[in-house]
Design a protein around this motif. Structure first.
Motif, PDB file in Angstrom:
ATOM      1  N   LEU A   4     -11.212 -68.816  18.931  1.00  0.00           N
ATOM      2  CA  LEU A   4      -9.941 -68.182  18.596  1.00  0.00           C
ATOM      3  C   LEU A   4      -9.047 -69.128  17.809  1.00  0.00           C
ATOM      4  CD1 LEU A   4      -9.144 -66.295  21.934  1.00  0.00           C
ATOM      5  CD2 LEU A   4      -9.956 -65.294  19.787  1.00  0.00           C
ATOM      6  N   ASP A   5      -9.005 -70.401  18.200  1.00  0.00           N
ATOM      7  CA  ASP A   5      -8.230 -71.393  17.454  1.00  0.00           C
ATOM      8  C   ASP A   5      -8.709 -71.476  16.008  1.00  0.00           C
ATOM      9  OD1 ASP A   5      -6.943 -71.938  19.810  1.00  0.00           O
ATOM     10  OD2 ASP A   5      -7.547 -74.044  19.921  1.00  0.00           O
ATOM     11  N   LEU A   6     -10.023 -71.496  15.841  1.00  0.00           N
ATOM     12  CA  LEU A   6     -10.586 -71.652  14.501  1.00  0.00           C
ATOM     13  C   LEU A   6     -10.296 -70.431  13.626  1.00  0.00           C
ATOM     14  CD1 LEU A   6     -12.176 -73.220  12.443  1.00  0.00           C
ATOM     15  CD2 LEU A   6     -14.303 -72.470  13.548  1.00  0.00           C
ATOM     16  N   ILE A   7     -10.414 -69.236  14.184  1.00  0.00           N
ATOM     17  CA  ILE A   7     -10.116 -68.030  13.403  1.00  0.00           C
ATOM     18  C   ILE A   7      -8.645 -68.020  12.983  1.00  0.00           C
ATOM     19  CG2 ILE A   7     -10.012 -65.508  13.442  1.00  0.00           C
ATOM     20  CD1 ILE A   7     -12.331 -65.551  15.465  1.00  0.00           C
ATOM     21  N   ARG A   8      -7.759 -68.397  13.893  1.00  0.00           N
ATOM     22  CA  ARG A   8      -6.330 -68.418  13.572  1.00  0.00           C
ATOM     23  C   ARG A   8      -6.014 -69.463  12.509  1.00  0.00           C
ATOM     24  NH1 ARG A   8      -5.575 -67.812  19.893  1.00  0.00           N
ATOM     25  NH2 ARG A   8      -5.314 -65.537  20.016  1.00  0.00           N
ATOM     26  N   ALA A   9      -6.641 -70.632  12.624  1.00  0.00           N
ATOM     27  CA  ALA A   9      -6.431 -71.674  11.615  1.00  0.00           C
ATOM     28  C   ALA A   9      -6.962 -71.221  10.254  1.00  0.00           C
ATOM     29  CB  ALA A   9      -7.117 -72.966  12.048  1.00  0.00           C
ATOM     30  N   PHE A  10      -8.125 -70.600  10.263  1.00  0.00           N
ATOM     31  CA  PHE A  10      -8.720 -70.097   9.019  1.00  0.00           C
ATOM     32  C   PHE A  10      -7.800 -69.083   8.347  1.00  0.00           C
ATOM     33  CE2 PHE A  10     -11.423 -66.800   7.001  1.00  0.00           C
ATOM     34  CZ  PHE A  10     -12.000 -67.569   5.997  1.00  0.00           C
ATOM     35  N   SER A  11      -7.202 -68.216   9.146  1.00  0.00           N
ATOM     36  CA  SER A  11      -6.318 -67.188   8.575  1.00  0.00           C
ATOM     37  C   SER A  11      -5.078 -67.801   7.932  1.00  0.00           C
ATOM     38  CB  SER A  11      -5.906 -66.185   9.661  1.00  0.00           C
ATOM     39  OG  SER A  11      -5.023 -66.772  10.597  1.00  0.00           O
ATOM     40  N   ARG A  12      -4.649 -68.977   8.419  1.00  0.00           N
ATOM     41  CA  ARG A  12      -3.466 -69.639   7.869  1.00  0.00           C
ATOM     42  C   ARG A  12      -3.763 -70.417   6.583  1.00  0.00           C
ATOM     43  NH1 ARG A  12      -0.377 -72.034  13.310  1.00  0.00           N
ATOM     44  NH2 ARG A  12      -0.494 -70.083  14.518  1.00  0.00           N
ATOM     45  N   CYS A  13      -5.037 -70.663   6.321  1.00  0.00           N
ATOM     46  CA  CYS A  13      -5.395 -71.479   5.154  1.00  0.00           C
ATOM     47  C   CYS A  13      -5.224 -70.725   3.835  1.00  0.00           C
ATOM     48  CB  CYS A  13      -6.836 -71.967   5.273  1.00  0.00           C
ATOM     49  SG  CYS A  13      -7.108 -73.186   6.575  1.00  0.00           S
ATOM     50  N   GLY A  14      -5.324 -69.418   3.877  1.00  0.00           N
ATOM     51  CA  GLY A  14      -5.198 -68.635   2.655  1.00  0.00           C
ATOM     52  C   GLY A  14      -6.286 -68.925   1.639  1.00  0.00           C
ATOM     53  N   LEU A  15      -7.484 -69.164   2.096  1.00  0.00           N
ATOM     54  CA  LEU A  15      -8.581 -69.544   1.213  1.00  0.00           C
ATOM     55  C   LEU A  15      -9.153 -68.316   0.503  1.00  0.00           C
ATOM     56  CD1 LEU A  15     -10.358 -71.935   3.714  1.00  0.00           C
ATOM     57  CD2 LEU A  15      -8.989 -72.628   1.744  1.00  0.00           C
TER      58      LEU A  15
END
Length: 366
Positions: free
Chosen positions: A206-217
């Motif tokens: 869950l942490d990783l998915i949330r971080a990924f969503s914030r990256c805007g890649l």
């Protein structure tokens, strides 16, 4: 005889990978090896041979709280009948049965794979039971193995017993090119981030998915390779969040050539977990020469990576920043080769088997 795991080969889990690699390597040192597994995870419900290792299926209840302990009890009874030279119990939960094994006159080695009572999935009673398993395993076994320096030092201080340090190893499978995992999931080489781990709370998907969503890649995907033995609340949360965030791919459990293909073509491997014994998946990523990003827990820090390879556990903004920085500065071919060579030289399964065989030999010589 090895006991305390779901089974081999290609069964999800760090202990399972450890035993799979160790058992086959021990054959080269003159040992016959039997692995007792839980029948529902195995290829066959009858005894079979895999790479020279005898695999013995044994029933276990399909309940998370009972599966390991009931299976280990039955496995110890089986060992009492088969009389192996050494009964090797893996992990502190199954180690709860160490006194029973000793009562049957068996010589027992226990490998401490990590502080399982720190896993988020367990309640108070289960945590106390696991701590009791650690106590029994350390106090009543004939030989004790730790897979990390921290575990070895903690057990010596806590239980005043001798410990043999035998870190996990790493062995990579070069993809054949025909596994088809990339094509199946619509992935492009070097255009995805990878986490290979079971869907359990301590792996922090869950942490990783949330971080990924914030990256805007853009044109980068997040691949979560791993499954779950039980349909828990956490698993449902991961699946729901993965559906909400564009670019997240859940592949389910992968092994063999398909997992090798995912590792070999990733742009970055991330391990955000809150609990590890010694992270085999992170070692494998290093052996593929991948850039890595890991939480700053003790088990991960024992691998002595560069400071910029770590982020503060649970800090999603720091994780997002680390992902962005890593992807912006990919490794060149020479750096990839150097990382891979260092990992393979430092963490050898041959060395793991040699040191484990020495524990057995010392025990039988007494």
């Amino acid at each position: 005889m090895m006991l305390g795991l779901r089974g081999i080969p290609n069964v999800q889990g760090g202990v399972e990978k450890h035993v799979e690699m160790l058992a086959s390597k021990l054959l080269g040192y003159g040992w016959d090896v039997e692995v007792v597994g839980r029948s529902r995870y195995l290829e066959d419900r009858r005894i079979y041979v895999w790479n020279g290792v005898d695999v013995l299926p044994l029933w276990a209840p399909r309940r998370m709280a009972l599966e390991a302990i009931v299976h280990t009890f039955l496995g110890v009874c089986l060992a009492a009948w088969r009389r192996p030279d050494v009964l090797h119990i893996h992990a502190i939960g199954p180690a709860l049965m160490t006194p029973l094994a000793r009562l049957f006159g068996l010589k027992v080695v226990v490998t401490h794979h990590g502080y399982d009572y720190d896993r988020q999935k367990w309640g108070g009673f289960a945590r106390r039971t696991l701590k009791l398993g650690e106590f029994f395993g350390m106090r009543f076994s004939n030989g004790r193995v730790a897979i990390s320096k921290d575990i070895a030092q903690t057990m010596r201080a806590r239980h005043h017993v001798g410990m043999t340090l035998v870190p996990n190893g790493v062995a990579i499978t070069q993809p054949t090119g025909g596994a088809g995992a990339l094509a199946e999931f619509g992935l492009t080489p070097r255009r995805y981030i990878l986490l290979a781990a079971r869907l359990v709370p301590e792996k922090r998907q869950l942490d990783l998915i949330r971080a990924f969503s914030r990256c805007g890649l853009k044109n980068i995907r997040l691949v979560l390779a791993g499954g779950a033995e039980f349909e828990t609340v956490y698993v449902k949360e991961v699946r729901a969040l993965a559906q909400e965030v564009p670019g997240v791919v859940l592949t389910g459990f992968q092994s063999g050539d398909r997992l090798a293909e995912l590792f070999a073509n990733a742009a970055l491997f991330v391990l955000p977990s809150s609990h590890e014994g010694m992270p085999i998946a992170l070692l494998e990523a290093m052996a593929y020469g991948l850039p890595v990003l890991a939480s700053d827990i003790v088990a991960n820090q024992e691998l002595d990576l560069s400071p910029d390879d770590y982020f503060k556990l649970g800090d999603i903004d720091a994780l997002a920043a680390g992902i962005t920085e890593k992807l912006a500065a990919p490794l060149n071919d020479e750096e990839v080769r150097e990382r891979a060579a260092h990992a393979e030289a430092t963490y050898s399964w041959t060395n793991v088997a040699q040191r484990t065989a020495a524990v057995y030999s010392a025990l039988l010589a007494k």
